[in-house]
Design an enzyme around this catalytic site. Structure first.
Site, mmCIF file in Angstrom:
data_model
loop_
_atom_site.group_PDB
_atom_site.id
_atom_site.type_symbol
_atom_site.label_atom_id
_atom_site.label_comp_id
_atom_site.label_asym_id
_atom_site.label_seq_id
_atom_site.Cartn_x
_atom_site.Cartn_y
_atom_site.Cartn_z
ATOM 1 N N LYS A 188 4.580 -65.809 29.639
ATOM 2 C CA LYS A 188 4.280 -66.588 28.416
ATOM 3 C C LYS A 188 5.181 -66.147 27.260
ATOM 4 O O LYS A 188 5.797 -66.963 26.594
ATOM 5 C CB LYS A 188 2.799 -66.397 28.010
ATOM 6 N N ARG A 215 -8.275 -68.319 25.133
ATOM 7 C CA ARG A 215 -8.524 -67.534 26.343
ATOM 8 C C ARG A 215 -9.955 -67.666 26.829
ATOM 9 O O ARG A 215 -10.296 -67.078 27.855
ATOM 10 C CB ARG A 215 -8.285 -66.062 26.024
ATOM 11 N N ARG A 268 7.733 -53.399 32.722
ATOM 12 C CA ARG A 268 8.183 -54.020 31.468
ATOM 13 C C ARG A 268 8.359 -52.994 30.342
ATOM 14 O O ARG A 268 7.565 -52.082 30.198
ATOM 15 C CB ARG A 268 7.121 -55.052 31.068
ATOM 16 N N ARG A 297 6.767 -48.860 25.731
ATOM 17 C CA ARG A 297 5.952 -49.552 26.729
ATOM 18 C C ARG A 297 4.564 -49.761 26.155
ATOM 19 O O ARG A 297 4.096 -48.956 25.347
ATOM 20 C CB ARG A 297 5.850 -48.718 28.019
ATOM 21 N N ARG A 316 -7.319 -56.971 33.161
ATOM 22 C CA ARG A 316 -6.822 -58.144 32.419
ATOM 23 C C ARG A 316 -6.775 -59.361 33.334
ATOM 24 O O ARG A 316 -7.098 -60.475 32.921
ATOM 25 C CB ARG A 316 -5.422 -57.842 31.847
HETATM 26 P P1 AP5 Z 1 5.965 -61.583 29.770
HETATM 27 O O1 AP5 Z 1 6.748 -62.767 29.288
HETATM 28 O O2 AP5 Z 1 5.868 -60.416 28.882
HETATM 29 O O3 AP5 Z 1 4.530 -62.064 30.270
HETATM 30 P P2 AP5 Z 1 3.241 -62.518 29.447
HETATM 31 O O4 AP5 Z 1 2.675 -63.699 30.164
HETATM 32 O O5 AP5 Z 1 3.574 -62.672 27.996
HETATM 33 O O6 AP5 Z 1 2.319 -61.266 29.750
HETATM 34 P P3 AP5 Z 1 1.375 -60.411 28.801
HETATM 35 O O7 AP5 Z 1 1.179 -59.116 29.509
HETATM 36 O O8 AP5 Z 1 1.904 -60.374 27.410
HETATM 37 O O9 AP5 Z 1 0.088 -61.264 28.870
HETATM 38 P P4 AP5 Z 1 -1.326 -60.876 28.454
HETATM 39 O O10 AP5 Z 1 -1.902 -62.230 28.402
HETATM 40 O O11 AP5 Z 1 -2.012 -59.900 29.295
HETATM 41 O O12 AP5 Z 1 -1.103 -60.088 27.063
HETATM 42 P P5 AP5 Z 1 -1.396 -60.453 25.564
HETATM 43 O O13 AP5 Z 1 -0.411 -59.735 24.723
HETATM 44 O O14 AP5 Z 1 -1.523 -61.929 25.381
HETATM 45 O O15 AP5 Z 1 6.610 -61.155 31.167
HETATM 46 C C1 AP5 Z 1 6.213 -59.959 31.822
HETATM 47 C C2 AP5 Z 1 7.427 -59.248 32.447
HETATM 48 O O16 AP5 Z 1 7.945 -60.040 33.500
HETATM 49 C C3 AP5 Z 1 8.596 -59.049 31.475
HETATM 50 O O17 AP5 Z 1 9.177 -57.802 31.723
HETATM 51 C C4 AP5 Z 1 9.564 -60.175 31.799
HETATM 52 O O18 AP5 Z 1 10.916 -59.806 31.552
HETATM 53 C C5 AP5 Z 1 9.291 -60.406 33.271
HETATM 54 N N1 AP5 Z 1 9.404 -61.828 33.635
HETATM 55 C C6 AP5 Z 1 8.925 -62.891 32.921
HETATM 56 N N2 AP5 Z 1 9.182 -64.049 33.594
HETATM 57 C C7 AP5 Z 1 9.798 -63.678 34.759
HETATM 58 C C8 AP5 Z 1 10.306 -64.420 35.874
HETATM 59 N N3 AP5 Z 1 10.219 -65.773 35.922
HETATM 60 N N4 AP5 Z 1 10.866 -63.717 36.881
HETATM 61 C C9 AP5 Z 1 10.944 -62.356 36.833
HETATM 62 N N5 AP5 Z 1 10.509 -61.603 35.793
HETATM 63 C C10 AP5 Z 1 9.935 -62.261 34.771
HETATM 64 O O19 AP5 Z 1 -2.842 -59.812 25.342
HETATM 65 C C11 AP5 Z 1 -3.037 -58.405 25.361
HETATM 66 C C12 AP5 Z 1 -4.486 -58.073 25.052
HETATM 67 O O20 AP5 Z 1 -4.814 -58.531 23.721
HETATM 68 C C13 AP5 Z 1 -5.525 -58.739 25.953
HETATM 69 O O21 AP5 Z 1 -5.751 -58.000 27.123
HETATM 70 C C14 AP5 Z 1 -6.744 -58.765 25.014
HETATM 71 O O22 AP5 Z 1 -7.364 -57.498 24.955
HETATM 72 C C15 AP5 Z 1 -6.130 -59.067 23.662
HETATM 73 N N6 AP5 Z 1 -6.035 -60.505 23.375
HETATM 74 C C16 AP5 Z 1 -4.887 -61.218 23.172
HETATM 75 N N7 AP5 Z 1 -5.163 -62.509 22.929
HETATM 76 C C17 AP5 Z 1 -6.514 -62.644 22.979
HETATM 77 C C18 AP5 Z 1 -7.399 -63.741 22.851
HETATM 78 N N8 AP5 Z 1 -6.932 -64.981 22.608
HETATM 79 N N9 AP5 Z 1 -8.729 -63.516 22.988
HETATM 80 C C19 AP5 Z 1 -9.204 -62.269 23.204
HETATM 81 N N10 AP5 Z 1 -8.418 -61.173 23.363
HETATM 82 C C20 AP5 Z 1 -7.084 -61.357 23.257
HETATM 83 MG MG MG Z 2 2.898 -61.700 26.238
#
Ligand code: AP5
Ligand code: MG
Length: 215
Positions: free
Chosen positions: A13, A88, A127, A160, A172
């Site tokens: 994402k 979410r 990552r 990280r 997660r």
């Molecule tokens: P990346 O693009 O970073 O993936 P992502 O989908 O953004 O993953 P996240 O870990 O950020 O998602 P998340 O939903 O758990 O975290 P968030 O910050 O939203 O890609 C990952 C890796 O893969 C990278 O190294 C990239 O280079 C590689 N990659 C990408 N695409 C690729 C491909 N096609 N091929 C190969 N490699 C690839 O949330 C974190 C925490 O915040 C949650 O756990 C929760 O506690 C809280 N939170 C956030 N939003 C909410 C909400 N709306 N409600 C409640 N709690 C929330």
């Molecule tokens: Mg993200």
């Protein structure tokens, strides 16, 4: 144009949102990034969210919807929004409908990044990002061109995420399956869900998303 990028942790994402910001001048609204900034700044929201995020659980609906409301208030109506990691839960999906109506906006597409969960554990645990400009890298898939130096800003300092260990990633993912995937029907009813293969190469995923945006 407003879109939601939906997919489990590591689906890409953030990676795709960054590319859409660069190529189309859209604005990324990542609740995860907003919460991490709040944790770093030790704001009241950050203090409440820190432990929840470290466990891989979801922060309260009220907190994240208030963060999105503030961002939508601050940005122009003519700039497209990319909702990354929000909504979410069903309650957040309902709150977003209300926020969009109040801010005079309309959701055009929900893009579901379809991925293989086991491969995601490797993606997430490998990552890292530049500590100065936030550019994203990966131990196996995207190393800086010059080892130890950020391609974008030249910094030699990287970091990280504390929730990027295998145990927290599993929590997660379980949260995604239990609470987030069930919001898809909310948008399927409106006929705006598009499924994209998130296991393809990063550039090919972008091409597939851009095809959806062109309609
Ligand atoms: P990346 O693009 O970073 O993936 P992502 O989908 O953004 O993953 P996240 O870990 O950020 O998602 P998340 O939903 O758990 O975290 P968030 O910050 O939203 O890609 C990952 C890796 O893969 C990278 O190294 C990239 O280079 C590689 N990659 C990408 N695409 C690729 C491909 N096609 N091929 C190969 N490699 C690839 O949330 C974190 C925490 O915040 C949650 O756990 C929760 O506690 C809280 N939170 C956030 N939003 C909410 C909400 N709306 N409600 C409640 N709690 C929330
Ligand atoms: Mg993200």
């Amino acid at each position: 144009m407003d879109i939601i990028l939906l997919g489990p942790p590591g689906a890409g994402k953030g990676t795709q949102a960054n590319l859409l910001v660069e190529n189309h001048g859209m604005r990324q609204l990542s609740t995860g990034d907003m919460l991490r900034a709040a944790v770093k700044a030790e704001t009241p929201v950050g203090l409440q969210a820190k432990a929840v995020m470290e466990r891989g659980e979801l922060v309260s609906d009220e907190i994240v919807s208030a963060l999105i409301d503030a961002e939508l208030t601050a940005m122009g109506e003519d700039v497209g929004a990319i909702f990354d990691g929000y909504p979410r839960t069903e309650a957040q999906a309902v709150a977003l409908d209300d926020l969009l109506a109040r801010h005079g906006r309309k959701l055009d597409h929900v893009i579901e990044l379809a991925v293989d969960e086991e491969a995601l554990v490797e993606r997430i645990t490998g990552r890292f990002t530049c500590a100065d400009c936030g550019e994203g890298y990966h131990d196996r898939f995207k190393q800086p061109a010059k080892e130890g130096t950020c391609d974008k800003c030249g910094s030699t300092s990287f970091k990280r995420r504390p929730d990027d260990n295998e145990e927290t990633v599993r929590t997660r993912m379980a949260e995604y399956r239990a609470k987030t995937a069930p919001i898809l029907p909310h948008y399927e009813k409106a006929g705006i869900v598009n499924r994209v293969d998130g296991m393809a190469e990063i550039g090919n995923v972008t091409t597939a998303i851009e095809k959806v945006l062109r309609g």
